[in-house]
Write a protein that holds these residues in place. Structure first.
Motif, PDB file in Angstrom:
ATOM      1  N   GLU A   3      52.313  21.662  19.524  1.00 14.16           N
ATOM      2  CA  GLU A   3      53.502  22.514  19.563  1.00 14.16           C
ATOM      3  C   GLU A   3      53.275  23.737  20.457  1.00 14.16           C
ATOM      4  OE1 GLU A   3      56.133  21.194  18.195  1.00 14.16           O
ATOM      5  OE2 GLU A   3      57.245  22.866  19.078  1.00 14.16           O
TER       6      GLU A   3
ATOM      7  N   ASN B 124      53.113  22.672  23.962  1.00 17.46           N
ATOM      8  CA  ASN B 124      54.481  22.329  24.394  1.00 17.46           C
ATOM      9  C   ASN B 124      55.243  23.597  24.751  1.00 17.46           C
ATOM     10  OD1 ASN B 124      53.946  19.645  23.874  1.00 17.46           O
ATOM     11  ND2 ASN B 124      55.057  19.575  21.931  1.00 17.46           N
ATOM     12  N   GLU B 125      55.134  24.605  23.860  1.00 18.33           N
ATOM     13  CA  GLU B 125      55.849  25.872  24.110  1.00 18.33           C
ATOM     14  C   GLU B 125      55.326  26.568  25.359  1.00 18.33           C
ATOM     15  OE1 GLU B 125      55.799  28.273  20.545  1.00 18.33           O
ATOM     16  OE2 GLU B 125      56.930  26.770  19.417  1.00 18.33           O
TER      17      GLU B 125
ATOM     18  N   TYR C 242      52.492  14.180  19.268  1.00 17.11           N
ATOM     19  CA  TYR C 242      53.404  15.320  19.402  1.00 17.11           C
ATOM     20  C   TYR C 242      53.324  16.057  20.738  1.00 17.11           C
ATOM     21  CZ  TYR C 242      54.897  14.599  14.664  1.00 17.11           C
ATOM     22  OH  TYR C 242      55.460  14.035  13.534  1.00 17.11           O
ATOM     23  N   SER C 243      52.353  15.741  21.563  1.00 12.01           N
ATOM     24  CA  SER C 243      52.279  16.401  22.869  1.00 12.01           C
ATOM     25  C   SER C 243      53.417  15.915  23.753  1.00 12.01           C
ATOM     26  CB  SER C 243      50.943  16.077  23.543  1.00 12.01           C
ATOM     27  OG  SER C 243      50.965  16.516  24.887  1.00 12.01           O
ATOM     28  N   LYS C 244      54.122  16.874  24.350  1.00 13.09           N
ATOM     29  CA  LYS C 244      55.199  16.478  25.267  1.00 13.09           C
ATOM     30  C   LYS C 244      54.623  16.114  26.630  1.00 13.09           C
ATOM     31  CE  LYS C 244      59.201  18.770  23.326  1.00 13.09           C
ATOM     32  NZ  LYS C 244      59.816  20.105  23.240  1.00 13.09           N
ATOM     33  N   ALA C 245      53.575  16.842  27.019  1.00  5.79           N
ATOM     34  CA  ALA C 245      52.957  16.559  28.319  1.00  5.79           C
ATOM     35  C   ALA C 245      52.057  15.326  28.195  1.00  5.79           C
ATOM     36  CB  ALA C 245      52.132  17.760  28.771  1.00  5.79           C
TER      37      ALA C 245
END
Ligand code: SF4
Length: 213
Positions: free
Chosen positions: A149, A152-153, A175-178
């Motif tokens: 998180e 991500n932020e 959960y990692s967006k990258a």
């Protein structure tokens, strides 16, 4: 099927999908692929990011085969992908190694932002870990969802995993967006070389080959 086991690539000694100069085995997964699956996957490689990652990974593998360490490959990959901000999701036990990695990456011109596994300082009991499962390792839980998180932020372009535990790493990947790449796979016994146990199943780690009761 053999002895009630569905055979798959892990049972293959032929690798004709790679060489194309032999016969495919009877159970070959390549020959069993449906046209729909082939088409679905082919289309996924039309996605710009997927295509770029594939091309750049292949370039690096080819250009630096047997010459670059994984750290060097990571730097090269991030450069060629045009990434600027790199996240490090580290175990607190590997903060020293992560600091060294951060120094290397900063010297190569990247912005680096790291999140350690105990970030947020949540207690294990808050997620239902039993008292007896805290005894050897402390009350504060690893928090891979928080690591993801926070990175991500921060808007990282690529996250590097440094020694997250089995399972905690799974949640981080989830959960990692990258995109995520692993530099260190934790193995507390084998100096973070999990393959060592596999290489020694003929000797020290013979016991791994025994059936579970
Ligand atoms: S795809 Fe076929 S040839 Fe390739 S490793 Fe799997 S079983 Fe073997």
């Amino acid at each position: 099927m053999k002895d009630g086991i569905r055979l798959s690539c892990v049972d293959c000694g032929v690798r004709n999908c790679e060489t194309r100069d032999r016969e495919y085995p009877e159970f070959c997964l390549t020959t069993e692929l449906s046209p729909e699956t082939v088409e679905k996957v082919r289309r996924l490689y039309e996605d710009e990011e997927n295509r770029r990652v594939s091309v750049i990974s292949a370039e690096i593998e080819n250009e630096f085969y047997l010459r670059y360490t994984r750290v060097q490959e990571l730097v090269e990959f991030a450069k060629r992908m045009g990434f600027h901000k790199l996240g490090i999701a580290t175990c607190v036990g590997l903060l020293e190694e992560s600091r060294v990695l951060a120094r290397i990456l900063r010297k190569k011109g990247f912005e680096v932002y790291g999140a350690a596994c105990k970030i947020g300082s949540f207690e294990k009991k808050s997620v239902g870990v039993a008292e007896e499962d805290i005894a050897n390792t402390g009350a504060i839980m690893c928090n891979p969802i928080m690591q993801a998180e926070v990175l991500n932020e921060a808007g990282t372009d690529l996250n590097v995993v440094m020694g997250l535990c089995v399972g905690h790493d799974s949640l981080f990947y989830k959960y990692s967006k990258a995109l995520v790449t692993t530099l260190v796979a934790k193995d507390r016994v084998l100096a973070h070389n999990p393959a060592g146990a596999l290489y020694q199943t003929g000797s020290y780690y013979k016991r791994l080959m025994k059936d579970d009761d």
